[in-house]
Every structure is written in C-alpha cells, then in structure tokens.
Design a protein around this motif. Structure first.
Motif, PDB file in Angstrom:
ATOM      1  N   UNK A 167     -25.626 -34.924  65.962  1.00  0.00           N
ATOM      2  CA  UNK A 167     -24.886 -36.063  66.523  1.00  0.00           C
ATOM      3  C   UNK A 167     -25.272 -37.377  65.845  1.00  0.00           C
ATOM      4  N   UNK A 168     -26.477 -37.434  65.274  1.00  0.00           N
ATOM      5  CA  UNK A 168     -26.969 -38.669  64.653  1.00  0.00           C
ATOM      6  C   UNK A 168     -26.889 -38.664  63.128  1.00  0.00           C
ATOM      7  N   UNK A 169     -26.344 -37.609  62.546  1.00  0.00           N
ATOM      8  CA  UNK A 169     -26.299 -37.536  61.084  1.00  0.00           C
ATOM      9  C   UNK A 169     -25.065 -38.254  60.543  1.00  0.00           C
ATOM     10  N   UNK A 170     -25.319 -39.320  59.788  1.00  0.00           N
ATOM     11  CA  UNK A 170     -24.223 -40.084  59.182  1.00  0.00           C
ATOM     12  C   UNK A 170     -24.381 -40.171  57.667  1.00  0.00           C
ATOM     13  N   UNK A 171     -25.399 -39.524  57.132  1.00  0.00           N
ATOM     14  CA  UNK A 171     -25.641 -39.550  55.686  1.00  0.00           C
ATOM     15  C   UNK A 171     -26.996 -38.926  55.387  1.00  0.00           C
ATOM     16  N   UNK A 172     -27.395 -38.910  54.111  1.00  0.00           N
ATOM     17  CA  UNK A 172     -28.654 -38.268  53.706  1.00  0.00           C
ATOM     18  C   UNK A 172     -29.897 -38.814  54.419  1.00  0.00           C
ATOM     19  N   UNK A 173     -29.953 -40.134  54.649  1.00  0.00           N
ATOM     20  CA  UNK A 173     -31.146 -40.725  55.273  1.00  0.00           C
ATOM     21  C   UNK A 173     -31.319 -40.241  56.705  1.00  0.00           C
ATOM     22  N   UNK A 174     -30.225 -40.255  57.491  1.00  0.00           N
ATOM     23  CA  UNK A 174     -30.324 -39.797  58.876  1.00  0.00           C
ATOM     24  C   UNK A 174     -30.519 -38.284  58.941  1.00  0.00           C
ATOM     25  N   UNK A 175     -29.978 -37.555  57.962  1.00  0.00           N
ATOM     26  CA  UNK A 175     -30.202 -36.111  57.899  1.00  0.00           C
ATOM     27  C   UNK A 175     -31.701 -35.840  57.729  1.00  0.00           C
ATOM     28  N   UNK A 176     -32.348 -36.618  56.873  1.00  0.00           N
ATOM     29  CA  UNK A 176     -33.791 -36.449  56.643  1.00  0.00           C
ATOM     30  C   UNK A 176     -34.571 -36.721  57.934  1.00  0.00           C
ATOM     31  N   UNK A 177     -34.141 -37.730  58.706  1.00  0.00           N
ATOM     32  CA  UNK A 177     -34.824 -38.054  59.969  1.00  0.00           C
ATOM     33  C   UNK A 177     -34.675 -36.925  60.987  1.00  0.00           C
ATOM     34  N   UNK A 178     -33.470 -36.374  61.075  1.00  0.00           N
ATOM     35  CA  UNK A 178     -33.227 -35.271  62.016  1.00  0.00           C
ATOM     36  C   UNK A 178     -34.032 -34.045  61.595  1.00  0.00           C
ATOM     37  N   UNK A 179     -34.063 -33.791  60.303  1.00  0.00           N
ATOM     38  CA  UNK A 179     -34.812 -32.639  59.796  1.00  0.00           C
ATOM     39  C   UNK A 179     -36.308 -32.806  60.091  1.00  0.00           C
ATOM     40  N   UNK A 180     -36.815 -34.021  59.913  1.00  0.00           N
ATOM     41  CA  UNK A 180     -38.233 -34.291  60.189  1.00  0.00           C
ATOM     42  C   UNK A 180     -38.533 -34.069  61.674  1.00  0.00           C
ATOM     43  N   UNK A 181     -37.606 -34.490  62.537  1.00  0.00           N
ATOM     44  CA  UNK A 181     -37.786 -34.305  63.978  1.00  0.00           C
ATOM     45  C   UNK A 181     -37.852 -32.818  64.320  1.00  0.00           C
ATOM     46  N   UNK A 182     -36.950 -32.039  63.725  1.00  0.00           N
ATOM     47  CA  UNK A 182     -36.910 -30.602  64.008  1.00  0.00           C
ATOM     48  C   UNK A 182     -38.188 -29.913  63.511  1.00  0.00           C
ATOM     49  N   UNK A 183     -38.678 -30.347  62.332  1.00  0.00           N
ATOM     50  CA  UNK A 183     -39.909 -29.754  61.786  1.00  0.00           C
ATOM     51  C   UNK A 183     -41.109 -30.084  62.678  1.00  0.00           C
ATOM     52  N   UNK A 184     -41.099 -31.290  63.207  1.00  0.00           N
ATOM     53  CA  UNK A 184     -42.172 -31.715  64.116  1.00  0.00           C
ATOM     54  C   UNK A 184     -42.155 -30.860  65.386  1.00  0.00           C
ATOM     55  N   UNK A 185     -40.949 -30.598  65.909  1.00  0.00           N
ATOM     56  CA  UNK A 185     -40.812 -29.740  67.094  1.00  0.00           C
ATOM     57  C   UNK A 185     -41.361 -28.342  66.822  1.00  0.00           C
ATOM     58  N   UNK A 186     -41.012 -27.795  65.642  1.00  0.00           N
ATOM     59  CA  UNK A 186     -41.480 -26.450  65.278  1.00  0.00           C
ATOM     60  C   UNK A 186     -43.000 -26.424  65.170  1.00  0.00           C
ATOM     61  N   UNK A 187     -43.576 -27.459  64.539  1.00  0.00           N
ATOM     62  CA  UNK A 187     -45.025 -27.523  64.359  1.00  0.00           C
ATOM     63  C   UNK A 187     -45.732 -27.615  65.709  1.00  0.00           C
ATOM     64  N   UNK A 188     -45.168 -28.400  66.624  1.00  0.00           N
ATOM     65  CA  UNK A 188     -45.755 -28.544  67.968  1.00  0.00           C
ATOM     66  C   UNK A 188     -45.718 -27.212  68.714  1.00  0.00           C
ATOM     67  N   UNK A 189     -44.564 -26.519  68.612  1.00  0.00           N
ATOM     68  CA  UNK A 189     -44.412 -25.224  69.281  1.00  0.00           C
ATOM     69  C   UNK A 189     -45.381 -24.197  68.702  1.00  0.00           C
ATOM     70  N   UNK A 190     -45.547 -24.239  67.377  1.00  0.00           N
ATOM     71  CA  UNK A 190     -46.445 -23.299  66.692  1.00  0.00           C
ATOM     72  C   UNK A 190     -47.894 -23.552  67.118  1.00  0.00           C
ATOM     73  N   UNK A 191     -48.271 -24.839  67.204  1.00  0.00           N
ATOM     74  CA  UNK A 191     -49.630 -25.201  67.603  1.00  0.00           C
ATOM     75  C   UNK A 191     -49.903 -24.780  69.043  1.00  0.00           C
ATOM     76  N   UNK A 192     -48.908 -24.965  69.909  1.00  0.00           N
ATOM     77  CA  UNK A 192     -49.054 -24.584  71.312  1.00  0.00           C
ATOM     78  C   UNK A 192     -49.226 -23.072  71.457  1.00  0.00           C
ATOM     79  N   UNK A 193     -48.470 -22.340  70.641  1.00  0.00           N
ATOM     80  CA  UNK A 193     -48.555 -20.887  70.674  1.00  0.00           C
ATOM     81  C   UNK A 193     -49.931 -20.416  70.196  1.00  0.00           C
ATOM     82  N   UNK A 194     -50.425 -21.070  69.119  1.00  0.00           N
ATOM     83  CA  UNK A 194     -51.724 -20.712  68.561  1.00  0.00           C
ATOM     84  C   UNK A 194     -52.838 -21.005  69.576  1.00  0.00           C
ATOM     85  N   UNK A 195     -52.718 -22.134  70.270  1.00  0.00           N
ATOM     86  CA  UNK A 195     -53.724 -22.518  71.266  1.00  0.00           C
ATOM     87  C   UNK A 195     -53.722 -21.535  72.439  1.00  0.00           C
TER      88      UNK A 195
END
Length: 200
Positions: A167-195
C-alpha cells in the motif's frame, strides 16, 4: 480506475494494475511466498498469455482449469506454486462473477464504510484478514477509494507513511523501506523462535 502504480516495478505491468481492478486484486492474491514485484507482474503475464491486454473475470472463471494452470506454469512461471495459484485465481473470478457480475470494482465502488469494505474484501477467496487490510490500505492510499473509516479498518496498514506493505510502495525508495520492514519482522520472529527453543 486509471492511476499510476509502481508495485511491479515494470511499466507495462504497473499500467495494467492501475487501470484494471481485477488485475490489482489478482496481484494482491499472488502476493505471498514470492517477491512483491514478481506477484504484481503476474496479472500482465496472465493477460499476455491469454492474448489480451486486460483480464476478464468471466473468461478466467470459465477457462479449462488444466489449461489455465499450464498457462501460469509456462516459464517464467507466474508464481512459485503456479498450479495452486491458478486454482485460487479461478475461484476468485468465479466468486466475482457470482456476486458482482464479474465486475471487480463493484467490490468497493459503493461500500459505505471502511468496515463494510473490509468485510467484502475478507470474503474474497484467497484473501484473509491481513491481505484484505493491506488491499484496503492500497485502495485508500493510492486508488482514491476512501469510505468513512477506511484507515481504521485497514489497521496499521492504513497509517500514513507506515511502509509496512504494498500500500505504501510508490517507487524504488519506498519499496526498499517496505522490504527492510519485512526483513526486520522476519529477523524478530526468527530470534523469538530461537529464544523459545533455547528456553525449552
């Protein structure tokens, strides 16, 4: 509906998404377990392989399932799981034919509130609550569909400049921000699972 979207990061595919409500819904349906751009390039690929420049719900709903699955499986495949996605797209189109006479835009055209629109999107085959909220946010933020309470109904995805989804992607810059957010979510979930595993 004729706006400029930048979800596929491909001019031809994005032009179709901007003018075709069914293409936008189909792209959203495909947006799982593959990169966002790949998902939103899918509708244009399907249209091209059907020999048309648009998608028609009646045509797709009536298509022979095996032939349609083969069409999505041609290389490059439309999705990592082209067979199951072909089935889901046909189910979506059959639902649109049955409930909206094949007119995808009718899903939101006369919705009188964000809550009502969310309910309609949530009922679509292949759409769960999260996907419905993301698409509702896309409608409001980029397609000018803003029934009363749409931001609230879209939840966190409706927040201005939240960069959580397509919903927030309007070009390459915002795509990078959304991708970074999704990667952060995955990393948090992975860390929680490991813990959790370490504490077991």
């Amino acid at each position: 509906m004729d706006v400029t979207l930048h979800l596929a990061q491909d001019p031809e595919a994005d032009a179709l998404l901007g003018r075709s409500p069914l293409a936008a819904l189909t792209g959203m349906l495909l947006d799982q377990q593959i990169p966002m751009e790949w998902a939103f390039q899918g509708p244009a690929t399907i249209a091209r392989r059907l020999g048309t420049d648009d998608l028609d719900a009646h045509e797709i709903a009536a298509h022979d399932p095996e032939t349609f699955a083969a069409l999505l499986s041609e290389k490059p495949a439309v999705h990592r799981y082209p067979g199951s996605m072909a089935k889901r797209i046909q189910q979506l189109c059959q639902y649109l034919v049955e409930h909206y006479d094949g007119d995808a835009e009718a899903v939101w055209r006369d919705a009188d509130s964000g809550a009502e629109l969310l309910k309609r999107l949530d009922r679509l085959p292949g759409f769960g609550r999260q996907k419905a909220q993301i698409f509702l946010a896309l409608l409001g933020k980029q397609l000018g569909v803003r029934p009363e309470g749409w931001r609230e109904a879209a939840g966190a995805y409706g927040e201005a400049k939240s960069y959580r989804s397509v919903a927030d992607i309007t070009g390459p810059a915002s795509l990078a921000k959304v991708r970074a957010y999704k990667q952060e979510l995955k990393a948090t979930a992975k860390a929680a699972k490991a813990a959790k595993t370490a504490g077991a």
